[in-house]
Design an enzyme around this catalytic site. Sequence first.
Site, mmCIF file in Angstrom:
data_model
loop_
_atom_site.group_PDB
_atom_site.id
_atom_site.type_symbol
_atom_site.label_atom_id
_atom_site.label_comp_id
_atom_site.label_asym_id
_atom_site.label_seq_id
_atom_site.Cartn_x
_atom_site.Cartn_y
_atom_site.Cartn_z
ATOM 1 N N SER A 145 34.625 43.535 41.021
ATOM 2 C CA SER A 145 35.457 42.372 40.693
ATOM 3 C C SER A 145 36.496 42.807 39.680
ATOM 4 O O SER A 145 36.286 43.798 38.955
ATOM 5 C CB SER A 145 34.578 41.266 40.084
ATOM 6 O OG SER A 145 35.372 40.297 39.430
ATOM 7 N N TYR A 158 28.116 39.265 34.070
ATOM 8 C CA TYR A 158 28.791 39.521 35.350
ATOM 9 C C TYR A 158 29.701 40.745 35.225
ATOM 10 O O TYR A 158 29.700 41.621 36.096
ATOM 11 C CB TYR A 158 29.584 38.271 35.738
ATOM 12 C CG TYR A 158 30.258 38.313 37.091
ATOM 13 C CD1 TYR A 158 29.549 38.093 38.272
ATOM 14 C CD2 TYR A 158 31.637 38.543 37.189
ATOM 15 C CE1 TYR A 158 30.184 38.111 39.511
ATOM 16 C CE2 TYR A 158 32.274 38.556 38.417
ATOM 17 C CZ TYR A 158 31.543 38.341 39.574
ATOM 18 O OH TYR A 158 32.184 38.355 40.796
#
Length: 260
Positions: A145, A158
Site C-alpha cells: 500500500s 497497517y
Amino acid sequence: MRLEGKIALITGGASGIGLATVQKFVREGAKVMIADIDLERARAAADAVSGEGFDGSVAAVGVDVSVYAEVEAAVARAVEHFGRLDVIFNNAGIAGGRPLLEHDPVKDYEPIIRVDQDGVYYGILAAGRQFRAQGTGGVIISTSSIYGEQAAELSFTYSAAKAAVISFTRSAAYELAPYGIRAVAITPGRVGTPIINQFSDDLKATFASEQLRDRMTEPSEIADVVAFLASDESNVINGTVVHVDDGYSVFKQRLDLPVF
Ligand SMILES: NC(=O)c1ccc[n+]([C@@H]2O[C@H](COP(=O)([O-])OP(=O)(O)OC[C@H]3O[C@@H](n4cnc5c(N)ncnc54)[C@H](O)[C@@H]3O)[C@@H](O)[C@H]2O)c1
C-alpha cells in the site's frame, strides 16, 4: 492473450482488487483459484465469472491467510484442481486502526499483522515451495500500500504490515531467483473498494483529490497492472515496488500559488 495457460491463486479474490484481478486474469487466458476467507462469496464470484463464458477457468477455496496450514492447503487445492501453479497474488488484507496510544495490542496490532503481514509471508513460502517442487519458476505478486512507505492517520499497524510486504518481496526475489521465481509488490493508492467505500462522500472526495487524476482508482485498473506483472512481458521487473497510486506518492497537495 497475455496469461494463456497460466494457473494463478488469488487471495482475497472474492472482493475488490482481488475480484477484479480474477476477472482480468481469466480474460487473459489464465485459470484462477479464488482463495478467500469468505467462501460463500468466493464461490458466488467463481460462479459469476464462470457464467461469463469462462466455465472451467475458475474455482474457489476457503482460506484464512493468517494460518500457514490453510495457505499451504489452498496452494495444494489449486495444484490438484488445475495441475500446477504459476502465479500467486497475495492480496487478501484488512484495514482499520486507532491512535497508537489508544491501542489494545490484541485488537489493534495482532489481527492486522496476522492477515496483512503473516498472510503474505505464508503465501510466499507456500507458493515458493510449490514452484521449486515443480521446477517451473513462478511469479509472486503481493499487495502492499502507499501506507507501506509512509506514516498516516490511524495506520501504525497497517503501515508496518505493508512495509513488511515490501521487504518480503525484495528478499524473496533475491533468494528465489535461482529457481526462476520473481517477486513484485504493488502499492495501490485510493481504490474504490469496500475498504474505502465505507467512508463519507466528503472523505472520498478528499481521497480522490490526493491522486493526479482527481478520482478514485477503479479496481480493474489495478488488475490490469497485476496481469502485466504476472505475464512474461514483465520478466525484467523483479524485487521491486510498482506504484499503482495515480501519483499519490509524488505530491502532497495542490496549492493555489500566485506566480512569483
Ligand atoms: N482499497 C484501497 O484503497 C487499497 C489501498 C491500498 C492497499 N489496499 C490493499 O488491497 C488489498 C485488497 O483490498 P480491497 O480494497 O480489494 O479490499 P476488499 O475488502 O474488497 O477485499 C479484501 C478481501 O480479502 C478477504 N480477506 C480478508 N481477510 C482474509 C483472510 N484472513 N484470509 C483470506 N481472505 C481474507 C476478504 O474476505 C475480501 O474478499 C488489501 O491487501 C488492502 O490492504 C487497498
